[in-house]
Design a protein around this motif. Structure first.
Motif, PDB file in Angstrom:
ATOM      1  N   SER A   7       0.822  -1.212   0.000  1.00  0.00           N
ATOM      2  CA  SER A   7       0.000   0.000   0.000  1.00  0.00           C
ATOM      3  C   SER A   7       0.861   1.270   0.000  1.00  0.00           C
ATOM      4  N   SER A   8       2.145   1.132  -0.318  1.00  0.00           N
ATOM      5  CA  SER A   8       3.068   2.275  -0.260  1.00  0.00           C
ATOM      6  C   SER A   8       3.033   3.148  -1.511  1.00  0.00           C
ATOM      7  N   GLY A   9       2.273   2.764  -2.514  1.00  0.00           N
ATOM      8  CA  GLY A   9       2.182   3.553  -3.748  1.00  0.00           C
ATOM      9  C   GLY A   9       1.292   2.820  -4.724  1.00  0.00           C
ATOM     10  N   PRO A  10       1.032   3.429  -5.880  1.00  0.00           N
ATOM     11  CA  PRO A  10       0.167   2.755  -6.843  1.00  0.00           C
ATOM     12  C   PRO A  10       0.787   1.460  -7.366  1.00  0.00           C
ATOM     13  N   CYS A  11      -0.091   0.562  -7.781  1.00  0.00           N
ATOM     14  CA  CYS A  11       0.371  -0.667  -8.424  1.00  0.00           C
ATOM     15  C   CYS A  11      -0.536  -0.958  -9.621  1.00  0.00           C
ATOM     16  N   VAL A  12      -0.141  -1.915 -10.429  1.00  0.00           N
ATOM     17  CA  VAL A  12      -0.836  -2.161 -11.700  1.00  0.00           C
ATOM     18  C   VAL A  12      -1.247  -3.627 -11.813  1.00  0.00           C
TER      19      VAL A  12
END
Ligand code: ATP
Ligand code: MG
Length: 144
Positions: free
Chosen positions: A67-72
């Motif tokens: 949850s530390s940044g966007p992911c795809v």
């Protein structure tokens, strides 16, 4: 048998500007992209996604990383996709991953390992439905 698997380009992949390079590998290995989006998980949604690991010592670190940044999240399709994709990504620990695998090429650690891949048909179904509705799964065969 043609199968679908769920990949996630993890937050470290996005932060390191490796989205394009990693997707290129998927295409080079002839995986068809069926669905794809950019999302930001939080500890609740990451926890639902990785619920199988809830008793592991690394669980809370994993949720915080995911949850530390966007992911795809990406749905990929190919003959025997689940096993074939695990070969392309390599071992969980990049130090143990085979040469040429995505984790060997790009991952920094056992936790920050660039990419997720489903490990069995049941988990693939759960994981695909976790991120995508039926309407978002796009037919992508060569006849189009
Ligand atoms: P993934 O499910 O993300 O494709 P994997 O199937 O290779 O990875 P799992 O055992 O399912 O590995 O672990 C899920 C994720 O948890 C790993 O990809 C990694 O990010 C993290 N992880 C696993 N083992 C450890 C560990 N010992 N220390 C820290 N993080 C770990
Ligand atoms: Mg796994």
């Amino acid at each position: 048998m043609v199968q679908r698997t769920l990949a996630i380009l993890k937050p470290d992949c996005v932060r390191k500007n490796l989205i394009g390079k990693v997707i290129k590998k998927f295409e080079d290995e002839n995986f068809k992209i069926i669905a794809m989006k950019l999302v930001k998980l939080n500890s609740k949604t990451a926890g639902e996604f990785y619920a199988v690991h809830k008793d592991k010592p690394f669980y809370y670190d994993l949720l915080s990383f995911m949850s530390s940044g966007p992911c795809v999240p990406i749905v990929l399709e190919k003959e025997n996709a689940i096993e074939e994709f695990r070969k392309v990504i390599g071992a969980t620990d990049p130090a143990k991953a085979d040469d040429g695998t995505i984790r060997k090429l790009y991952a920094d650690s056992k936790e920050q390992n660039i990419v997720h891949g489903s490990d069995a048909p049941e988990t693939a179904n759960y994981e695909i439905q976790y991120f995508f509705s039926m309407k978002e799964l796009v037919e992508n065969d060569d006849k189009n």
